[in-house]
Design a protein around this motif. Structure first.
Motif, short mmCIF file in Angstrom:
data_model
loop_
_atom_site.label_atom_id
_atom_site.label_comp_id
_atom_site.label_asym_id
_atom_site.label_seq_id
_atom_site.Cartn_x
_atom_site.Cartn_y
_atom_site.Cartn_z
N LEU A 20 30.25 18.72 37.84
CA LEU A 20 30.45 20.02 37.18
C LEU A 20 31.61 20.78 37.81
O LEU A 20 32.45 21.35 37.10
CB LEU A 20 29.17 20.86 37.28
CG LEU A 20 28.13 20.72 36.18
CD1 LEU A 20 26.88 21.52 36.54
CD2 LEU A 20 28.68 21.20 34.83
N THR A 21 31.64 20.82 39.14
CA THR A 21 32.71 21.53 39.83
C THR A 21 34.07 20.94 39.48
O THR A 21 35.04 21.68 39.23
CB THR A 21 32.48 21.48 41.35
OG1 THR A 21 31.23 22.10 41.66
CG2 THR A 21 33.60 22.20 42.10
N GLU A 22 34.15 19.63 39.44
CA GLU A 22 35.40 18.96 39.08
C GLU A 22 35.80 19.32 37.65
O GLU A 22 36.98 19.60 37.36
CB GLU A 22 35.24 17.45 39.22
CG GLU A 22 36.52 16.67 38.90
CD GLU A 22 36.33 15.16 39.03
OE1 GLU A 22 37.32 14.43 38.81
OE2 GLU A 22 35.20 14.72 39.34
N MET A 64 34.93 22.02 35.94
CA MET A 64 35.31 23.44 35.91
C MET A 64 36.75 23.60 36.41
O MET A 64 37.55 24.32 35.80
CB MET A 64 34.36 24.26 36.77
CG MET A 64 32.92 24.31 36.28
SD MET A 64 32.63 25.42 34.88
CE MET A 64 32.77 27.02 35.68
N ASP A 65 37.07 22.94 37.51
CA ASP A 65 38.41 23.06 38.08
C ASP A 65 39.48 22.47 37.17
O ASP A 65 40.58 23.02 37.05
CB ASP A 65 38.47 22.36 39.45
CG ASP A 65 37.67 23.10 40.52
OD1 ASP A 65 37.40 24.29 40.33
OD2 ASP A 65 37.32 22.47 41.54
N GLU A 66 39.14 21.35 36.54
CA GLU A 66 40.14 20.65 35.74
C GLU A 66 40.30 21.19 34.32
O GLU A 66 41.42 21.22 33.78
CB GLU A 66 39.78 19.16 35.67
CG GLU A 66 40.84 18.30 34.99
CD GLU A 66 40.56 16.81 35.08
OE1 GLU A 66 41.29 16.02 34.46
OE2 GLU A 66 39.58 16.42 35.78
N TYR A 67 39.20 21.66 33.74
CA TYR A 67 39.24 22.03 32.32
C TYR A 67 38.88 23.48 32.01
O TYR A 67 39.50 24.09 31.14
CB TYR A 67 38.29 21.12 31.53
CG TYR A 67 38.65 19.66 31.57
CD1 TYR A 67 39.78 19.18 30.92
CD2 TYR A 67 37.85 18.75 32.26
CE1 TYR A 67 40.11 17.83 30.96
CE2 TYR A 67 38.16 17.40 32.30
CZ TYR A 67 39.30 16.94 31.66
OH TYR A 67 39.62 15.62 31.70
N VAL A 105 21.16 15.89 41.97
CA VAL A 105 21.71 17.23 41.81
C VAL A 105 23.09 17.33 42.46
O VAL A 105 24.02 17.93 41.89
CB VAL A 105 20.76 18.28 42.40
CG1 VAL A 105 21.42 19.66 42.43
CG2 VAL A 105 19.47 18.34 41.58
N LYS A 106 23.24 16.74 43.64
CA LYS A 106 24.54 16.77 44.32
C LYS A 106 25.61 16.10 43.48
O LYS A 106 26.76 16.56 43.41
CB LYS A 106 24.43 16.09 45.69
CG LYS A 106 23.62 16.87 46.71
CD LYS A 106 23.49 16.09 48.01
CE LYS A 106 22.62 16.84 49.03
NZ LYS A 106 22.42 16.05 50.27
N GLU A 107 25.22 15.01 42.81
CA GLU A 107 26.18 14.32 41.95
C GLU A 107 26.58 15.21 40.77
O GLU A 107 27.76 15.31 40.43
CB GLU A 107 25.57 13.01 41.44
CG GLU A 107 26.52 12.22 40.55
CD GLU A 107 25.86 11.05 39.86
OE1 GLU A 107 26.48 10.44 38.97
OE2 GLU A 107 24.69 10.75 40.20
#
Length: 401
Positions: free
Chosen positions: A16-18, A20-23, A9-11
């Motif tokens: 997902l966070t990356e 969201m931030d990038e795209y 889940v941490k992975e």
């Protein structure tokens, strides 16, 4: 109950966070601009299809569907923090093919569909090639009581004939929406909860007419949309029936459990984003000689927001844990409780964020106004607060009978 996130889940959270931030966040305005350039219900914004391709490439696709060969094999508890991240943006759930009502409809097809149903409809939904809608609510009855549904599903040889008008069929405005799951009454003389059935109706079937798209506080939610649909002497093969005659109410209960908690997961994400934006805003703005962040009332709002989010998240995780361990039926009280708590919590926080932003908060320059309008519907969708509270009270009183 152990709510520690697994390494898996941490992975996913990090990925997902990356993404969201990038795209996702950088393209929210472009998505809206592309809708505004043309008839909003005639074309899907190209950026959405581009983002979906990227999400597939990065393995961030169909993260829902616990205990299924079709998804990533995540439990409800594992999916909760991931769904929360998606809920931070109105466009994100579709990017990852985890948007309502498709998720609920796919779960119905997995559980109750035949192999033919799965090949014809589930597979293209899982691939993100088509979209779907769920036709239950009706304009002429109080649909918070599903036994009131009056649309008729009548057997005629090897076919069923559907007649009735539905509204708030979310997703039907989308040009990619090809299939509806329609709930109707097939036997008015049967026991109360066995009168209804659910049946698959392709939207291009003769007699299906989308009469209008209903706005939500002025937002049309294009290209998704919330449609009023007329079904007039619509004929579909008898094989389109899901599970069997009289199983509609049971299917609805099974479908709405995961659907409700997914809404709550996303709502917590929206509340987190509102708190984040409010905090940044009040640290930047000065009024009456000091930062807004130094005003006692603002600090109280921020403190209460953090408390409320944490409480709602814990109840969501408890409900998800119970769904995984004892089943949706045993978790019904917790699902009902969080369905009341989460939208009210988020609305309070978003409203205060709007207040902190001042006039800018009610504009389309920021996400707050649209988020508030969208989440306000969740006090009605999948059962209004009052129905859930009624159920919770009955569960509680039953302990002392």
């Amino acid at each position: 109950m152990n709510f520690n996130h697994t390494d898996k889940v941490k992975e996913y959270q990090a990925r997902l966070t990356e993404f969201m931030d990038e795209y996702v966040y950088p393209n929210e305005k472009l998505y809206k601009e592309q809708i505004d350039k043309h008839d909003p219900f005639s074309k899907v914004p190209p950026i959405m299809e581009e983002l979906k391709v990227k999400a597939k490439e990065k393995g961030l696709w169909n993260l829902f569907l616990p205990e299924s060969e079709y998804g990533e094999g995540l439990t409800n508890l594992e999916y909760a923090p991931l769904c929360e991240i998606m809920g931070r943006s109105s466009i994100a759930p579709e990017v990852f093919n985890c948007a309502a009502p498709d998720t609920g409809n796919m779960e119905v097809l997995v559980r109750y569909g035949t192999e033919e149903h799965k090949e014809q409809w589930l597979k293209p939904l899982l691939d993100g090639e088509i979209r779907s809608c769920f036709s239950m609510t009706e304009p002429d009855v109080a649909s918070s009581d599903a036994t009131n549904i009056q649309a008729s599903i009548v057997r005629d040889g090897d076919e069923y004939i559907i007649n009735g008008t539905k509204w708030w069929s979310s997703g039907a405005g989308d040009p990619r929406c090809k299939i509806a799951i329609v709930m109707g009454k097939n036997d008015p003389e049967a026991p109360k909860h066995e009168q209804q059935s659910m049946i698959l109706v392709p939207l291009d079937t003769p007699g299906v007419t989308i009469k209008r798209i209903l706005p939500v506080f002025g937002y049309d939610h294009a290209p998704h949309g919330h449609a009023e649909i007329e079904y007039k002497n619509v004929r579909v093969p008898a094989s389109n029936m899901l599970w069997g005659e009289g199983k509609g109410f049971a299917i609805a209960q099974g479908r709405l459990g995961p659907g409700r908690i997914h809404h709550c997961m996303r709502t917590i994400g929206a509340a987190e984003r509102a708190l984040e934006e409010m905090s940044k805003r009040v640290l930047q703005r000065t009024a009456f000689g000091k930062k807004l962040a130094d005003q006692g009332v603002i600090q109280e709002w921020i403190a209460e927001a953090r408390i409320d989010i944490e409480q709602a998240r814990l109840l969501t995780l408890k409900a998800a844990f119970m769904m995984d361990t004892v089943g949706n039926k045993e978790a019904k009280a917790e699902i009902a409780m969080i369905k009341v708590v989460a939208p009210n919590m988020a609305l309070k926080i978003i409203d205060r964020a709007i207040q902190a932003f001042g006039a800018a908060g009610v504009s389309d320059d920021f996400t707050l106004a649209a988020a508030w309008a969208n989440i306000r519907t969740l006090r009605l969708a999948d059962g209004p607060d009052e129905v859930h509270k009624r159920a919770i009270a009955r569960y509680e009183l039953k302990k002392y009978l």
